[in-house]
Design a protein around this motif. Structure first.
Motif, PDB file in Angstrom:
ATOM      1  N   GLN A 159       0.831  -1.195   0.000  1.00 24.81           N
ATOM      2  CA  GLN A 159       0.000   0.000   0.000  1.00 24.81           C
ATOM      3  C   GLN A 159       0.872   1.253   0.000  1.00 24.81           C
ATOM      4  N   MET A 160       2.017   1.168   0.647  1.00 23.82           N
ATOM      5  CA  MET A 160       2.905   2.326   0.701  1.00 23.82           C
ATOM      6  C   MET A 160       3.740   2.455  -0.580  1.00 23.82           C
ATOM      7  N   GLU A 161       3.931   1.388  -1.291  1.00 27.98           N
ATOM      8  CA  GLU A 161       4.829   1.381  -2.456  1.00 27.98           C
ATOM      9  C   GLU A 161       4.091   1.233  -3.782  1.00 27.98           C
ATOM     10  N   GLY A 162       2.913   1.816  -3.914  1.00 24.74           N
ATOM     11  CA  GLY A 162       2.255   1.816  -5.212  1.00 24.74           C
ATOM     12  C   GLY A 162       0.960   1.045  -5.259  1.00 24.74           C
ATOM     13  N   GLY A 163       0.535   0.489  -4.147  1.00 24.79           N
ATOM     14  CA  GLY A 163      -0.770  -0.136  -4.083  1.00 24.79           C
ATOM     15  C   GLY A 163      -0.957  -1.289  -5.039  1.00 24.79           C
ATOM     16  N   ALA A 164      -2.157  -1.372  -5.560  1.00 26.00           N
ATOM     17  CA  ALA A 164      -2.550  -2.520  -6.375  1.00 26.00           C
ATOM     18  C   ALA A 164      -1.684  -2.667  -7.622  1.00 26.00           C
ATOM     19  N   GLY A 165      -1.287  -1.562  -8.222  1.00 23.31           N
ATOM     20  CA  GLY A 165      -0.433  -1.646  -9.416  1.00 23.31           C
ATOM     21  C   GLY A 165       0.886  -2.337  -9.124  1.00 23.31           C
ATOM     22  N   ALA A 166       1.462  -2.054  -7.962  1.00 24.56           N
ATOM     23  CA  ALA A 166       2.716  -2.705  -7.567  1.00 24.56           C
ATOM     24  C   ALA A 166       2.498  -4.193  -7.324  1.00 24.56           C
ATOM     25  N   VAL A 167       1.384  -4.542  -6.712  1.00 28.18           N
ATOM     26  CA  VAL A 167       1.075  -5.954  -6.459  1.00 28.18           C
ATOM     27  C   VAL A 167       0.945  -6.707  -7.777  1.00 28.18           C
ATOM     28  N   VAL A 168       0.180  -6.133  -8.700  1.00 29.76           N
ATOM     29  CA  VAL A 168      -0.039  -6.790  -9.995  1.00 29.76           C
ATOM     30  C   VAL A 168       1.285  -6.989 -10.724  1.00 29.76           C
ATOM     31  N   ALA A 169       2.141  -5.977 -10.719  1.00 29.02           N
ATOM     32  CA  ALA A 169       3.441  -6.095 -11.380  1.00 29.02           C
ATOM     33  C   ALA A 169       4.282  -7.199 -10.744  1.00 29.02           C
ATOM     34  N   GLN A 170       4.290  -7.251  -9.430  1.00 26.87           N
ATOM     35  CA  GLN A 170       5.068  -8.279  -8.732  1.00 26.87           C
ATOM     36  C   GLN A 170       4.500  -9.677  -8.975  1.00 26.87           C
ATOM     37  N   MET A 171       3.184  -9.784  -9.061  1.00 24.88           N
ATOM     38  CA  MET A 171       2.583 -11.095  -9.324  1.00 24.88           C
ATOM     39  C   MET A 171       3.072 -11.642 -10.659  1.00 24.88           C
ATOM     40  N   GLY A 172       3.164 -10.782 -11.652  1.00 24.92           N
ATOM     41  CA  GLY A 172       3.666 -11.219 -12.952  1.00 24.92           C
ATOM     42  C   GLY A 172       5.116 -11.653 -12.901  1.00 24.92           C
ATOM     43  N   SER A 173       5.912 -10.953 -12.090  1.00 26.82           N
ATOM     44  CA  SER A 173       7.338 -11.271 -11.987  1.00 26.82           C
ATOM     45  C   SER A 173       7.614 -12.537 -11.182  1.00 26.82           C
ATOM     46  N   TRP A 174       6.723 -12.863 -10.258  1.00 27.65           N
ATOM     47  CA  TRP A 174       6.946 -13.975  -9.338  1.00 27.65           C
ATOM     48  C   TRP A 174       5.913 -15.094  -9.518  1.00 27.65           C
ATOM     49  N   LEU A 175       5.419 -15.285 -10.722  1.00 28.68           N
ATOM     50  CA  LEU A 175       4.359 -16.274 -10.957  1.00 28.68           C
ATOM     51  C   LEU A 175       4.704 -17.682 -10.472  1.00 28.68           C
ATOM     52  N   GLN A 192     -12.393  -0.639  -7.010  1.00 27.88           N
ATOM     53  CA  GLN A 192     -12.225  -0.084  -8.357  1.00 27.88           C
ATOM     54  C   GLN A 192     -10.753   0.098  -8.690  1.00 27.88           C
ATOM     55  N   ALA A 193      -9.967   0.576  -7.735  1.00 28.35           N
ATOM     56  CA  ALA A 193      -8.532   0.759  -7.973  1.00 28.35           C
ATOM     57  C   ALA A 193      -7.847  -0.574  -8.253  1.00 28.35           C
ATOM     58  N   VAL A 194      -8.252  -1.610  -7.537  1.00 26.70           N
ATOM     59  CA  VAL A 194      -7.657  -2.938  -7.745  1.00 26.70           C
ATOM     60  C   VAL A 194      -8.028  -3.468  -9.128  1.00 26.70           C
ATOM     61  N   VAL A 195      -9.292  -3.325  -9.507  1.00 28.90           N
ATOM     62  CA  VAL A 195      -9.730  -3.777 -10.836  1.00 28.90           C
ATOM     63  C   VAL A 195      -9.023  -2.970 -11.931  1.00 28.90           C
ATOM     64  N   ASP A 196      -8.949  -1.656 -11.756  1.00 24.88           N
ATOM     65  CA  ASP A 196      -8.301  -0.800 -12.755  1.00 24.88           C
ATOM     66  C   ASP A 196      -6.827  -1.139 -12.938  1.00 24.88           C
ATOM     67  N   ALA A 197      -6.190  -1.624 -11.878  1.00 30.66           N
ATOM     68  CA  ALA A 197      -4.770  -1.988 -11.939  1.00 30.66           C
ATOM     69  C   ALA A 197      -4.534  -3.350 -12.589  1.00 30.66           C
ATOM     70  N   GLY A 198      -5.619  -4.069 -12.948  1.00 27.62           N
ATOM     71  CA  GLY A 198      -5.475  -5.396 -13.537  1.00 27.62           C
ATOM     72  C   GLY A 198      -5.472  -6.505 -12.501  1.00 27.62           C
ATOM     73  N   GLY A 199      -5.988  -6.208 -11.316  1.00 23.73           N
ATOM     74  CA  GLY A 199      -5.978  -7.186 -10.235  1.00 23.73           C
ATOM     75  C   GLY A 199      -6.729  -8.462 -10.535  1.00 23.73           C
ATOM     76  N   ALA A 200      -7.868  -8.353 -11.208  1.00 23.50           N
ATOM     77  CA  ALA A 200      -8.651  -9.565 -11.494  1.00 23.50           C
ATOM     78  C   ALA A 200      -7.871 -10.498 -12.409  1.00 23.50           C
ATOM     79  N   ALA A 201      -7.283  -9.948 -13.455  1.00 23.25           N
ATOM     80  CA  ALA A 201      -6.515 -10.785 -14.389  1.00 23.25           C
ATOM     81  C   ALA A 201      -5.318 -11.421 -13.697  1.00 23.25           C
ATOM     82  N   ALA A 202      -4.635 -10.671 -12.827  1.00 29.29           N
ATOM     83  CA  ALA A 202      -3.474 -11.210 -12.113  1.00 29.29           C
ATOM     84  C   ALA A 202      -3.876 -12.366 -11.202  1.00 29.29           C
ATOM     85  N   VAL A 203      -5.012 -12.220 -10.527  1.00 27.96           N
ATOM     86  CA  VAL A 203      -5.503 -13.291  -9.652  1.00 27.96           C
ATOM     87  C   VAL A 203      -5.872 -14.523 -10.474  1.00 27.96           C
ATOM     88  N   VAL A 204      -6.538 -14.316 -11.597  1.00 27.78           N
ATOM     89  CA  VAL A 204      -6.930 -15.441 -12.455  1.00 27.78           C
ATOM     90  C   VAL A 204      -5.692 -16.200 -12.944  1.00 27.78           C
TER      91      VAL A 204
END
Length: 151
Positions: free
Chosen positions: A11-27, A49-61
């Protein structure tokens, strides 16, 4: 795993966008994917909405597909999709479009004896099903929630 520190740092380092990016890197890392699905779930409870906009649903799938055999990741993923699909029809549709309905049905089929997972899956499908007719069709098209004789 120290899930609380992940939430705080992300949350401090970019929120959902940072999580989504890391998920792709650490699959390949099951533990990282568990933690990040859980973090997205936590974030989506307050800022879906912020999580969905960041691509969170696709990353979780993607994580759920990659680690289908892991019950904990599947539950974390289902909870995240459930939170993301709460609220607006547009969010429900975004989760469905990301493959959310299919991921839920796949998790429920892969872990039919896991009662808590089944509850989480039903909750996520219920949220998606309260959306548009397209959302309902996507759920049925994915093979859920009714078995074939009842469709």
């Amino acid at each position: 795993s120290n899930r609380g520190s992940y939430r705080y740092l992300l949350q401090m380092e970019g929120g959902a966008g940072a999580v989504v990016a890391q998920m792709g890197s650490w699959l390949p890392s099951l533990q990282v994917q568990r933690d990040y699905c859980d973090a997205l779930h936590s974030m989506a409870r307050y800022a879906a909405q912020a999580v969905v906009d960041a691509g969170g649903a696709a990353a979780v799938v993607v994580a759920m597909r990659r680690h289908i055999a892991d019950v904990q990741l599947q539950r974390d993923g289902l909870n995240a999709l459930d939170s993301m699909s709460a609220g607006s029809d547009a969010r429900k549709q975004a989760v469905v479009d990301a493959g959310g309905a299919a991921a839920v049905v796949a998790a429920m089929r892969a872990h039919a004896a896991a009662v808590e997972l089944q509850r989480s899956g039903c909750a996520a499908l219920q949220n998606m099903a309260t959306g548009s007719d397209a959302c309902k069709q996507a759920i049925l098209g994915a093979g859920g929630p009714c078995p074939p004789p009842f469709r």
